[in-house]
Design an enzyme around this catalytic site. Structure first.
Site, PDB file in Angstrom:
ATOM      1  N   GLU A   1       0.916  -1.270  -0.264  1.00  0.00           N
ATOM      2  CA  GLU A   1       0.201   0.121  -0.128  1.00  0.00           C
ATOM      3  C   GLU A   1       0.792   1.118  -0.093  1.00  0.00           C
ATOM      4  OE1 GLU A   1      -2.896   1.831  -0.856  1.00  0.00           O
ATOM      5  OE2 GLU A   1      -4.178   1.237   0.885  1.00  0.00           O
ATOM      6  N   ASP A   2       0.556   2.384  -0.507  1.00  0.00           N
ATOM      7  CA  ASP A   2       1.253   3.340  -0.404  1.00  0.00           C
ATOM      8  C   ASP A   2       0.829   4.349   0.715  1.00  0.00           C
ATOM      9  OD1 ASP A   2      -1.547   3.990  -0.741  1.00  0.00           O
ATOM     10  OD2 ASP A   2      -1.346   5.803  -2.406  1.00  0.00           O
TER      11      ASP A   2
ATOM     12  N   ASP B   1      -3.876   5.986   6.132  1.00  0.00           N
ATOM     13  CA  ASP B   1      -4.269   7.034   6.721  1.00  0.00           C
ATOM     14  C   ASP B   1      -5.174   6.836   8.241  1.00  0.00           C
ATOM     15  OD1 ASP B   1      -3.996   9.811   7.028  1.00  0.00           O
ATOM     16  OD2 ASP B   1      -5.899   9.938   5.472  1.00  0.00           O
TER      17      ASP B   1
ATOM     18  N   PHE C   1      -0.732  16.541   4.206  1.00  0.00           N
ATOM     19  CA  PHE C   1      -1.597  15.991   2.640  1.00  0.00           C
ATOM     20  C   PHE C   1      -0.237  15.813   1.880  1.00  0.00           C
ATOM     21  CE2 PHE C   1      -3.126  15.856  -1.406  1.00  0.00           C
ATOM     22  CZ  PHE C   1      -3.948  14.285  -1.347  1.00  0.00           C
TER      23      PHE C   1
ATOM     24  N   ARG D   1       1.480  12.223  -9.002  1.00  0.00           N
ATOM     25  CA  ARG D   1       2.493  10.607  -9.360  1.00  0.00           C
ATOM     26  C   ARG D   1       3.374  10.470  -9.603  1.00  0.00           C
ATOM     27  NH1 ARG D   1      -2.667   7.705  -7.510  1.00  0.00           N
ATOM     28  NH2 ARG D   1      -4.218   8.327  -8.423  1.00  0.00           N
TER      29      ARG D   1
HETATM   30  P1  5GP Z   1      -7.363   5.273   4.484  1.00  0.00           P
HETATM   31  O1  5GP Z   1      -8.709   4.433   4.773  1.00  0.00           O
HETATM   32  O2  5GP Z   1      -6.131   5.021   5.459  1.00  0.00           O
HETATM   33  O3  5GP Z   1      -7.766   6.516   5.415  1.00  0.00           O
HETATM   34  O4  5GP Z   1      -7.093   6.078   3.576  1.00  0.00           O
HETATM   35  C1  5GP Z   1      -6.346   5.074   3.045  1.00  0.00           C
HETATM   36  C2  5GP Z   1      -5.908   6.161   1.107  1.00  0.00           C
HETATM   37  O5  5GP Z   1      -6.059   7.107   1.246  1.00  0.00           O
HETATM   38  C3  5GP Z   1      -4.067   5.811   0.512  1.00  0.00           C
HETATM   39  O6  5GP Z   1      -4.524   4.586  -0.016  1.00  0.00           O
HETATM   40  C4  5GP Z   1      -4.380   6.906  -0.630  1.00  0.00           C
HETATM   41  O7  5GP Z   1      -4.737   7.043  -1.987  1.00  0.00           O
HETATM   42  C5  5GP Z   1      -5.079   7.693   0.276  1.00  0.00           C
HETATM   43  N1  5GP Z   1      -4.511   9.028   1.054  1.00  0.00           N
HETATM   44  C6  5GP Z   1      -4.212   9.192   2.479  1.00  0.00           C
HETATM   45  N2  5GP Z   1      -3.697  10.245   2.636  1.00  0.00           N
HETATM   46  C7  5GP Z   1      -3.227  11.062   1.335  1.00  0.00           C
HETATM   47  C8  5GP Z   1      -1.699  11.950   1.010  1.00  0.00           C
HETATM   48  O8  5GP Z   1      -1.461  12.792   2.419  1.00  0.00           O
HETATM   49  N3  5GP Z   1      -1.846  12.163  -0.271  1.00  0.00           N
HETATM   50  C9  5GP Z   1      -2.267  10.716  -1.054  1.00  0.00           C
HETATM   51  N4  5GP Z   1      -1.978  11.865  -1.999  1.00  0.00           N
HETATM   52  N5  5GP Z   1      -3.520   9.999  -0.617  1.00  0.00           N
HETATM   53  C10 5GP Z   1      -3.702  10.063   0.317  1.00  0.00           C
END
Ligand code: 5GP
Length: 178
Positions: free
Chosen positions: A102-103, A106, A155, A168
């Site tokens: 995963e990238d 959050d 962010f 990206r």
């Molecule tokens: P979660 O479900 O953990 O809240 O969100 C995960 C997803 O939110 C990540 O896979 C990503 O796509 C997006 N995301 C969360 N924080 C960031 C951020 O700081 N920058 C970007 N570009 N995407 C984020």
């Protein structure tokens, strides 16, 4: 320090490419050590993890496979809380060791849902490798086996991560200024 503009937002360099790659190498060494002989299947979550996945795979020196899935929960700069379905996993994962790539984690809701979905397919073991985690944003309990870097709540874009589809392509990771 470099500044970039994407649509209405300005960003500045936050994690240079060399620092990212050093941590990706470290994570790859840990995985190679832990999963030798397992022939793990890496499940890369598109779109954001494509660069991390490519660099990680290049550093691994164990037999392994990779597959790409889609699962999105994000619009703009704040989590919508909506979680979409998993698409694109054609492999039979029963009895296999799976590593989710995963990238960024959050709130953790996306990852929790993905782990639950994959567990339903009978794997031997599920591990998680994430490029980034925002520890202060985590809303659920998660076992993140391999974490390249921990970051604050801001962010970020670059190295696969986007703002409204853009950014990206940058080699470095940038954090929002305003
Ligand atoms: P979660 O479900 O953990 O809240 O969100 C995960 C997803 O939110 C990540 O896979 C990503 O796509 C997006 N995301 C969360 N924080 C960031 C951020 O700081 N920058 C970007 N570009 N995407 C984020």
């Amino acid at each position: 320090m470099k500044e970039i503009q994407i649509k209405d937002k300005r960003f500045r360099t936050f994690i240079p490419e060399a620092d990212i790659l050093r941590e990706v190498h470290r994570v790859a060494s840990e995985i190679s050590r832990d999963l030798e002989g397992e022939n793990p299947l890496f499940v890369s979550v598109l779109n954001g993890s494509f660069m991390f996945t490519a660099d990680l795979m290049k550093c691994l020196d164990i037999p392994c496979e990779v597959s790409f899935v889609k699962l999105a929960s994000y619009a703009g700069t704040s989590s919508t809380g909506k979680v979409k379905e998993l698409v694109g996993l054609n492999e039979d994962i029963s009895g296999r060791t799976v590593v989710i790539v995963e990238d960024i984690v959050d709130t953790g809701l996306t990852m929790k849902r993905l782990i639950e979905t994959l567990k339903g397919r009978g794997p031997k073991d599920i591990r998680v490798a994430t490029l980034l985690v925002k520890p202060d944003k985590l809303e659920v309990e998660l076992n993140l086996d391999y974490v390249a870097m921990k970051i604050p709540n801001d962010f970020i874009v670059g190295y696969g991560l986007d703002y409204d589809g853009l950014g990206r392509n940058y080699r470095d990771i940038y954090t929002v200024i305003d």
